[in-house]
Design a protein around this motif. Sequence first.
Motif: not given
Length: 934
Positions: A446, A448-449, A453, A474, A670, A673-674, A677-678
């Motif tokens: 989190c 890092d997120m 990153f 988070a 989330l 931002d997460f 992104q992945k």
Amino acid sequence: MNEKYVVIDLETTGHSPVNPDKIIEVGIIIIENNEISGEFSTYLNPDRPIPPFITNLTGISDQDVYEAPVFQDKAAEISALFDNSYLVAHNVPFDLGFLNGELAATGFSELHNPVLDTVELARILFPQAPGFKLEQLADYLNIVHDEPHRALTDAHMTAKLFLKLMKKLRSLPYETITHLLNLETGLKSDLYALLYEQQQSLAFANDKHENMDNYRGLAVKKTAEDNPEKQHTEISFGHFLDAIYEADGTMEKHMFQYEKRPGQREMSETVFDAFQSKNHALIEAETGTGKSLAYLLPAVYEAITANKKVVISTYTTQLQSQLLDEEIPFIRKLVSFPFKVALLKGKQHYISLEKFERALASEQTDNYDITLTKAMILVWLTETETGDIDEIQLPSSGYLFYRQISTDTERTIDPSSPWFSRSFYQKARRKAQQADILITNHALLCTDMFNDFQLLPSYDKAIIDEAHHLEETASKHYGLTLHYVYVQNLLNLIGEANDGEWLGELLNVLQGNHDTGAFSGIEWNDVFSKTKNEVDDLFRTLFQYVVEQKQKSKSLSDIGRIQYRFDENMEDPAQWTVIQEMVTRLTFYLRDLIHLLSSFKQQFVKANHTDHYDLEDLTTHMEALQSIIDRLEKLFLMDDDSVKWIELEAYGAKNAVYLYSEPTDISTMLANDFFSQKESIILTSATLSIRNSFSFSQTRLGLPSENLITAKINSPFPYQEQVQLMIPDDFPDVRYGNSDDFIHATCEAIISLAQITDGRMLVLFTSYDMLRKAYYLLRETIDINKYMLIAQGISSGSRSRLKKNFQMFDQSILLGTSSFWEGVDIPGQDLSCLVIVKLPFQPPDHPVYEAKSNQFKHEGKNAFFEMALPNAVIRFKQGFGRLIRSSSDRGIVFVCDARIMKAKYGKFFTDSIPPVPITHDSTQRILEKAEEWF
């Protein structure tokens, strides 16, 4: 080291020397020339009854000592054994206290021998031991221990331990011994002569420690880089799994009594499908699935075939250790190609060698815990591959010292510095960069997120285990926290201009070389004193304010604190204005301190004082003070959408105040931002669904529906035969103010069930207050000579220590709250009965719940069905999962709260656990059925 060492162990009638307790058995072992050369033992008549507890513990009864000599008869003989020797014991103050008490009482001279305490020596010389009780060390060092808690046996054990300690001492490098010599005066053991002799022998020895890196007087173990050759595999994933899971596969060859679990392969395939289709996945894997292995196999395959890193994140360090120490080595046996695995934690976990070297050189006087901590770290550095402080158990205030020497306190090290190449954190980062599989924790994931990153190496795919904790982690990382002790510790660390703390030391350095010029120590002390007073006043005022607001309902949270949510628009304007003025005044004082430190820093630069450590410390302290200002302003002077609350230690000091802020909804953050992104995030846990639906977990985590796979992997265990769910229909209704009657009924049921199950019972509470009341009621009514009663927050020790104590005694009852609802693994016959006192609804006045509830109402939704009920069901599933941990476990789940049967929403609970037989009947008939079933 060829001295005479006399090892002593005593059994006594209790813990208080001379009066009222007495010695009942003496065991003595003599060591000469590094070998056991003699022994002595005797019973002693204490001239009083031996308490039943001591007889249970030691096996020594009144009959055994009836014809034994009294201490006076043996005093001269015992005393003579210690002539010209070291006195060695496992906890010297206890044994020497009793021995000298008895000698003085009978007219003999007390012993003043040099002492060696094997508890202290074990902490220093074996810092990675799991515990420092004699039995734990014996187990760790493979010392045979026949009859624990008998004097001569324990003396033999201590003697064997002592010989291993001396062998370890002789193995240490010169630099480590030299530092230990400098610390010796702050230790309890008289080590000077032994350390000096060892130092002198090493000074002239030719064989240097080649496996040690010696820099600036620190000896640190050299670590080899792990560089297995990359090897591409052409095998399809289906064939890869066939070669592992199917008949005659590698699993069958490497696992004793292998039983094929269809769910395990199903989970592996689901993870792989999500990776291939670039989808996210929610996978609930019930107990017994073997989910760690199930997700590691596709992770390793994907990382090698795609040549891309896969991140695995866990919530607990316990699961990280299990993955690294058990699962990964097993997978290396199963697969035919090499792969690299690394663990990366936050900077605060890794020791800074540069900071530690400075701390050793400091002339500040240390207390005992800090001296012991330094000694432990010195030896640990000759052993550790990682520099991760979680490998050792420091004494309590040793952690405060450690925070000052963690990598988190370092500013950026110049890559050309000799410290950079030796940095454990930088080594961990390099390994993480090269790894195929990177294991980390939710906290760092989190962090890092929310830092674009920048902390973890680049990755597209991740597996998040214990995923039911991701939302909470988070939220904390998007929020903030501040408490009184932190602020005061920071100020105390900086100190006044003349008190010998950091600033005082720095002024002395500068005054020794140059004029301090513009910086005024008098002005600093004045502002510093006002700042400390203002901190005291603010936190005391906040304490009083919360007490006044909560006077009507002083409910405690499950962590034993009073919680109060505040909203600047809803508070009493007269009182809240005073608090805001105090906050503003404190921020002005803190800014003045920063300004003074800034002028001090300029003075340093002008005076050409180029010690980068001092300039670094100045900058660090200025940033820490600024961080307090930022947090105070966000908490009290800015209006935003976050939940803000205050917690008080209910029985603590009048300024034991903790301040918190969290966003009310983390799902959008989330999602943006997460998950967007992945490529593919797999979220797994044993508790993600409610009545076979994942919608609650999906919504609260912000997972998009369009690219989401969900799967529920059922347990292979035969729950129908293993578990009985029992709910009494005659308990007082806890909802209508009958809490005392309800606790009485619960305690009566616990006592009756304990007789049926021989203890072996875990009782889960939803509030610390109720646990406390139940504990004291049980202590009055239960046979404490028969049952070991252990309670979280009352019995001393960590969660794992309480669990070990529970497993050590045959008939024990463990009362737990909060953290005991999950992550506690007690397999087999150690646990036969799980009592759930109340359905685990969060209290409606919990600050985060209250704020989210208001938000749901504002959106026209039902807060109970949207949040309270799903959260309680997930928690209930976690609690239920404590009982059955293997296919051979059997037991009862006894739920005291009849709402699970009577309330309309009760089905949500029973339909969310594996199908098991349910009995809803009178307590008496339930107890009869339980006895018959067992």
